[in-house]
Structure formats: C-alpha cells, structure tokens
Design a protein around this motif. Sequence first.
Motif, PDB file in Angstrom:
ATOM      1  N   HIS A  78       0.830  -1.212   0.000  1.00  0.00           N
ATOM      2  CA  HIS A  78       0.000   0.000   0.000  1.00  0.00           C
ATOM      3  C   HIS A  78       0.863   1.259   0.000  1.00  0.00           C
ATOM      4  N   HIS A  81       2.637   1.740  -3.281  1.00  0.00           N
ATOM      5  CA  HIS A  81       1.644   2.185  -4.262  1.00  0.00           C
ATOM      6  C   HIS A  81       1.385   3.684  -4.144  1.00  0.00           C
ATOM      7  N   HIS A  82       1.113   4.144  -2.954  1.00  0.00           N
ATOM      8  CA  HIS A  82       0.808   5.561  -2.768  1.00  0.00           C
ATOM      9  C   HIS A  82       2.006   6.449  -3.102  1.00  0.00           C
ATOM     10  N   ASN A 137      -5.925   5.182   2.661  1.00  0.00           N
ATOM     11  CA  ASN A 137      -6.607   6.090   1.735  1.00  0.00           C
ATOM     12  C   ASN A 137      -6.368   7.553   2.106  1.00  0.00           C
ATOM     13  N   ARG A 139      -3.468   8.670   2.986  1.00  0.00           N
ATOM     14  CA  ARG A 139      -2.174   8.929   2.354  1.00  0.00           C
ATOM     15  C   ARG A 139      -2.385   9.315   0.888  1.00  0.00           C
ATOM     16  N   GLN A 140      -3.295   8.628   0.217  1.00  0.00           N
ATOM     17  CA  GLN A 140      -3.521   8.912  -1.199  1.00  0.00           C
ATOM     18  C   GLN A 140      -4.033  10.329  -1.392  1.00  0.00           C
TER      19      GLN A 140
END
Length: 144
Positions: A78, A81-82, A137, A139-140
């Motif tokens: 995760h 990804h971010h 989410n 972080r995104q």
Amino acid sequence: MECDMPLSDQDFIEQFEQQTLPTEYFNHVGHLRLAWLYLQQYELNAAINKTTTGIQAYANHLGVKDKFHHTITEALVHIIHHRTLAIVDSNFSDFLLANQDLVNNAKDVLGQYYSASVLFSAEAKKLFVEPDKLAFNNRQSEIS
C-alpha cells in the motif's frame, strides 16, 4: 541513476515465481522490489495478492514460514503504491533513492500507520489488519 541490479526485472520476477531466486535477493530490498514490480504490472489489489501469496509461498519453500508477516507485507505494498502515484517515469533505483526510509527504517514508516500492539499482534502476522493510526486512503489524498 540506474541501480546495480545483477538480475533484470524479468529474471527477478521469473526466478521468484519459480522459487529459484537466490536467497541473497530474497531480503528486505528484494521484497520492496517485488512489490514495486508487481505494482508496475497490476492494479493494487492484484499486486497485493501476488506479493503476499508469493512471498508467503517462497518463505514456505525456504522453510522459514514463521518469518512471513501478512500485515507488514500488505501494508508495504500500500505504501509503495501511494508513493509511486506521485512519481512519473521512475525505475526501481530512482524509487529506492527517493524512499530511503523504506529501505533503512520500514518499521518507523509502518509506525505512522500502526501502533506496535496492532502491527505485531498474532492476528496481524496471519491476516491483514487495517491501520489503527492512519488509513492508507488518507495517504492517497495527501499526494493527490
């Protein structure tokens, strides 16, 4: 800057998936590389699945099944990804250079998302446990 990687990305993935990857490449940076490569090829959920099941299977193959920690592995996918959402045309070497905290102190990075009691629980070792400090989410939205 190109990182000195003795194995090409394709060879690394192939050897990993065939469980013939030399153990010196099955280390922390190798785990990061695997997640990064899968994220280049697959959407997030598929990359998470391939990374977690692959690392668990390879650890079992090596006879070190107790070393696999599901939440740490999935959480790092995760986070990678971010962090890659903000990078354009990057290679793994560039990613490592820009993310030395993941290389040198991943536990502190994970500590931004998890309390130690949650991250190092028996449940978190076996199954993915959602962060109790900062949701992925969140972080995104900081990056967007």
